[in-house]
Design a protein around this motif. Structure first.
Motif, PDB file in Angstrom:
ATOM      1  N   SER A   1       0.820  -1.211   0.000  1.00 18.03           N
ATOM      2  CA  SER A   1       0.000   0.000   0.000  1.00 18.03           C
ATOM      3  C   SER A   1       0.858   1.268   0.000  1.00 18.03           C
ATOM      4  O   SER A   1       0.525   2.249  -0.663  1.00 18.03           O
TER       5      SER A   1
ATOM      6  N   ASP B   1       3.879  -6.301   5.605  1.00 18.26           N
ATOM      7  CA  ASP B   1       2.920  -5.258   5.226  1.00 18.26           C
ATOM      8  C   ASP B   1       1.697  -5.849   4.528  1.00 18.26           C
ATOM      9  O   ASP B   1       0.557  -5.428   4.784  1.00 18.26           O
TER      10      ASP B   1
ATOM     11  N   LYS C   1      -2.057  -5.716   5.806  1.00 18.39           N
ATOM     12  CA  LYS C   1      -3.083  -5.161   4.924  1.00 18.39           C
ATOM     13  C   LYS C   1      -4.258  -6.125   4.786  1.00 18.39           C
ATOM     14  O   LYS C   1      -5.426  -5.708   4.729  1.00 18.39           O
TER      15      LYS C   1
ATOM     16  N   PRO D   1      -7.993  -4.136   6.035  1.00 21.61           N
ATOM     17  CA  PRO D   1      -8.063  -3.482   4.722  1.00 21.61           C
ATOM     18  C   PRO D   1      -8.238  -1.976   4.868  1.00 21.61           C
ATOM     19  O   PRO D   1      -8.973  -1.485   5.737  1.00 21.61           O
ATOM     20  N   GLN D   2      -7.548  -1.241   4.021  1.00 22.20           N
ATOM     21  CA  GLN D   2      -7.619   0.212   4.048  1.00 22.20           C
ATOM     22  C   GLN D   2      -8.138   0.732   2.703  1.00 22.20           C
ATOM     23  O   GLN D   2      -7.838   0.155   1.655  1.00 22.20           O
TER      24      GLN D   2
END
Lengths: 181, 261
Positions: free
Chosen positions: A40, A82, A86, A90-91
């Motif tokens: 990300s 990472d 993630k 979740p972003q």
């Protein structure tokens, strides 16, 4: 400096020139690797990897080739961490600063080559890592095996299969484009 | 057909290697971090870690030694170690005044205890000699039978004794108390006769009961006391009269009250 690159001892002693070389040599490669893997925030991961290498540089002993694989093994571990983080949380990104792949894949894995991005999106994370380490960063089979935690034979077989699959997908997409024309 | 070279070229061209460090001082901090890490693990710090490791190892060895010694002492205190080890530990700690179970000493005590028990058998059997309880009369018959087997070890001596003493009849069953007593000493039937004839007394019991321990002739001879222990009954007197005959005979050296006392 020897052949444009400093010695390992110079890096250990913290000579500024040696670390400038290290920064210019590895920062882009690590960032590209992180970006290919779909991290990300590749810049953040890259900065973290560079700091980690500088902090534990005194523990390393070996040649330049080994130093290179050592750096990318650290980068691989950070990237995997990472990606796991993630997947757990979740972003949603508000800034679409990079071009994205198609078909719902939100990772930036093939800037400027949509067909390749689509094909890479259909591979697993491990296969993408192997392809990048082998064909982009130019690591040997032994170094890739060390980084991925597999035997050299298993790495060779896995890399052969994923390269074959990627080639087939790229050829299929090429044929489809030719038919469309 | 896409060759491997073409695929490699496409992969490299598509890779975005741009990097914009969020911290503008990152490339300046890297040498400092490297120096700090190398300085932290050199010279004094390495020496200090080595010293700490050595001291720690000594401490570990000491701790193990003390712990194992304590465990050994604990086990030794219960006497559950093998005999040689128990003996060694007991000898060592005896120097500093600690008494632990000593296998050798225990063996000696056991032997003494066994010897004491075997020695005390006559005393135990002689206890009933002075006991006031008389067995039932009906049992005297069998008692007399036992007494026959419990005669003096030397019948000839008894015969000689009776021959020397005019008060002793030559044959049992004369009916007198003296005769009966003498006969008791000499042979059992007289004793049974004495009891059956109704001359009941504790002494009579005393004279007959030892004879049940027929395997011990000296005990049998204790039926001839001087009357000290067997207080003054009729039977005792008669025994007293018979006693000199037994004691005067040099062929019976160890019999009589002397041995019993």
């Amino acid at each position: 400096l020897r052949g444009g690159r400093p010695s390992i001892s110079a890096l250990k002693e913290g000579e500024p020139d040696a670390w400038v070389w290290f920064f210019e040599e590895f920062s882009g490669q690590i960032a590209g690797y992180a970006r290919r893997m779909g991290v990300s925030d590749p810049d953040d991961v890259t900065g973290t990897v560079l700091e980690t290498v500088a902090r534990i540089m005194d523990n390393f002993s070996g040649t330049h080739s080994q130093f290179r694989s050592w750096v990318f093994s650290i980068a691989h571990s950070r990237i995997v961490d990472d990606l796991r983080r993630k997947s757990r949380r979740p972003q949603v990104e508000f800034d679409d600063s990079h071009d994205r792949g198609v078909d719902g894949f939100d990772g930036v894995i093939g800037s400027g080559d949509p067909d390749l991005a689509v094909a890479l999106a259909q591979l697993t994370e491990e296969q993408r890592s192997m392809l990048h380490l082998r064909y982009v960063l130019g690591l040997s089979m032994k170094e890739i095996a060390l980084i991925s935690g597999k035997s050299e034979v298993a790495t060779r077989v896995a890399l052969h299969r994923c390269a074959k699959r990627l080639r087939e997908m790229l050829e299929r997409s090429g044929r489809d484009q030719a038919v469309d024309r | 057909v896409i060759s491997k070279r073409q695929m490699r070229k496409r992969l490299r061209q598509s890779t975005d290697t741009s990097f914009s460090a969020k911290s503008s001082t990152l490339h300046e901090r890297l040498p400092a971090l490297a120096r700090a890490s190398s300085g932290a693990s050199s010279s004094a710090s390495r020496l200090g870690r080595r010293i700490a490791a050595v001291v720690g190892s000594f401490g570990l060895v000491g701790w193990l030694t003390v712990g194992s010694a304590g465990a050994l002492m604990t086990v030794a205190a219960t006497g559950s170690l093998p005999d040689p080890i128990q003996q060694f530990v007991a000898d060592v700690v005896h120097i500093v005044g600690i008494d632990l179970p000593d296998p050798a000493q225990q063996r000696r005590e056991d032997e003494q205890h066994r010897a004491g028990v075997s020695n005390s058998i006559p005393a135990v059997s002689s206890g009933p000699l002075t006991g006031p309880v008389a067995p039932p009369v009906g049992t005297f018959g069998s008692g007399s039978t036992d007494l026959k087997g419990a005669q003096a070890p030397d019948p000839e001596t008894a015969i000689r004794m009776s021959a020397d003493d005019p008060t002793i009849p030559s044959s049992p069953g004369d009916g007198s108390a003296v005769d009966s007593t003498t006969t008791t000493t000499q042979a059992v039937p007289a004793a049974s006769t004495n009891t059956i004839s109704g001359e009941h007394s504790p002494e009579t019991t005393a004279t007959t009961r030892p004879t049940t321990t027929t395997t011990r002739p000296p005990t049998t001879t204790t039926t001839r006391p001087d009357g000290g222990d067997h207080e003054g009954g009729h039977g005792a007197e008669s025994v007293d009269r018979g006693a000199p005959a037994g004691t005067s005979d040099p062929s019976r050296p160890a019999i009589g009250p002397v041995a019993n006392r």
